[in-house]
Write an enzyme that holds these catalytic residues in place. Structure first.
Site, PDB file in Angstrom:
ATOM      1  N   LYS B 100       0.903  -1.148   0.000  1.00 48.55           N
ATOM      2  CA  LYS B 100       0.000   0.000   0.000  1.00 48.55           C
ATOM      3  C   LYS B 100       0.940   1.196   0.000  1.00 48.55           C
ATOM      4  O   LYS B 100       1.570   1.506   1.003  1.00 48.55           O
ATOM      5  CB  LYS B 100      -0.875  -0.021   1.245  1.00 48.55           C
ATOM      6  CG  LYS B 100      -1.739   1.228   1.378  1.00 48.55           C
ATOM      7  CD  LYS B 100      -2.590   1.156   2.652  1.00 48.55           C
ATOM      8  CE  LYS B 100      -3.598   2.243   2.749  1.00 48.55           C
ATOM      9  NZ  LYS B 100      -3.130   3.542   3.150  1.00 48.55           N
ATOM     10  N   GLY B 161      -8.101   9.597   9.029  1.00 50.96           N
ATOM     11  CA  GLY B 161      -8.524   9.791  10.416  1.00 50.96           C
ATOM     12  C   GLY B 161      -9.510  10.921  10.649  1.00 50.96           C
ATOM     13  O   GLY B 161      -9.913  11.169  11.783  1.00 50.96           O
TER      14      GLY B 161
END
Lengths: 68, 258
Positions: B100, B161
């Site tokens: 990733k 987040g």
């Protein structure tokens, strides 16, 4: 002899291999990657790679985390 | 739903379209339970120095690598060079050839540095990695990453987040129109409906960490996300009704009681 492992000074037996170091640190060799003085060492060479005083090692694994 | 509705990339197939992370959990045990509740088959991990304190528990003690596919990330990397080095070390661990790819451009927003990201993607693809790049919702960038050999493109829904959900569904729809690789929304999912919305748009998957790990009850939220991704995918495949400005009655106009 003194090594630098993950940025920390470490005193170990003279003439030990990477395998010996991982064993002493109780690190599972199947879960890490090892870089010795900026060179990545393949796992099959851990036993044959003898460490010298002043060697810098980075022992890397997978930790919890994502974006930081 | 067809049994064959699987997420496919780089020759691998996954039944779950939810990818989860390992960071920010209260402890490893709740992380493990949340992973189980999420139904995810892919779990992201960070690549870091081993903690030399022998009394520390190891993350990998809490992830069954026979059950989960590990997806190492290059979190914390700000240049292509750092990300490439990290990916190479990650692969050396020998547990995954997926990466990733995160190359961060700004500390506060954690938005990607697309220029460095593209550089790193090209190098890592050439080195045989399966590259899943975390990018923004720019269709031009998504195309470049795909052309560079990325196995999927992962546009952010909102800052990592932030829990703001899918801030630009229109751009993501545009990316979906032309992408020939899976499009997986990565970052910004705050609650179940955000994940469902991503799937309703037609995304192939959703990747999230904070949305689950940071919830008051991560295990319950993981279960919610599992349902949300399933529901969103089913709704997408079912073909929604169009949006209309005025009502269209559902009941017949004949036979009305006088």
């Amino acid at each position: 002899m003194e090594l630098i492992v993950n940025g920390k000074k470490l005193d170990v037996r003279e003439g030990g291999s990477i395998t010996a170091l991982l064993d002493e640190l109780k690190i599972n060799p199947l879960r890490v990657a090892v870089q010795l003085n900026l060179e990545i060492i393949k796992r099959e060479r851990y036993g044959k790679t003898v460490l010298k005083a002043g060697d810098r090692l980075e022992i890397i694994t997978f930790m919890a985390g994502g974006a930081e | 739903m067809e049994k064959s509705d699987v997420l496919t990339f780089a020759g691998r197939q996954f039944r779950s379209r939810l990818i989860v992370g390992t960071g920010k959990y209260p402890d490893y045990r709740s992380m493990q339970r949340a992973h189980d509740a999420s139904g995810a088959e892919i779990v992201t991990v960070a690549v870091r120095r081993v903690n030399l304190d022998r009394n520390q528990e190891s993350l990998l003690d809490y992830i069954d690598t026979k059950r989960y596919t590990l997806l190492p990330n290059t979190a914390g990397c700000y240049t292509a060079e750092e990300a490439i080095k990290t990916a190479i070390l990650a692969r050396e661990v020998g547990l995954s050839d997926l990466v990733k790819l995160e190359v961060i451009g700004d500390q506060r927003t954690l938005f990607p540095d697309n220029e460095e990201l593209l550089k790193a993607t090209k190098v890592l693809v050439k080195e045989g990695f399966v590259v899943l790049p975390y990018t923004n919702d720019d269709p031009v960038m998504a195309k470049k990453l795909e052309d560079a050999g990325a196995a999927a493109v992962m546009p952010l829904g909102a800052p990592i987040g932030s829990g703001l959900g899918i801030r630009n569904p229109y751009n993501i729809r545009i990316i979906l129109e032309t992408a020939r690789v899976p499009v997986i929304v990565d970052a910004g999912v705050g609650t179940a409906s955000d994940a469902a919305i991503a799937m309703e748009l037609g995304c192939d998957g959703v990747l999230m960490n904070t949305g689950i790990a940071g919830a008051k009850d991560p295990v319950a939220m993981a279960e919610a996300m599992r349902h949300a991704v399933l529901a969103g995918r089913l709704a997408y495949l079912a073909g929604r009704i169009p949006r209309k400005l005025y009502a269209t009655a559902s009941s017949p106009l004949e036979g009305m009681i006088e």
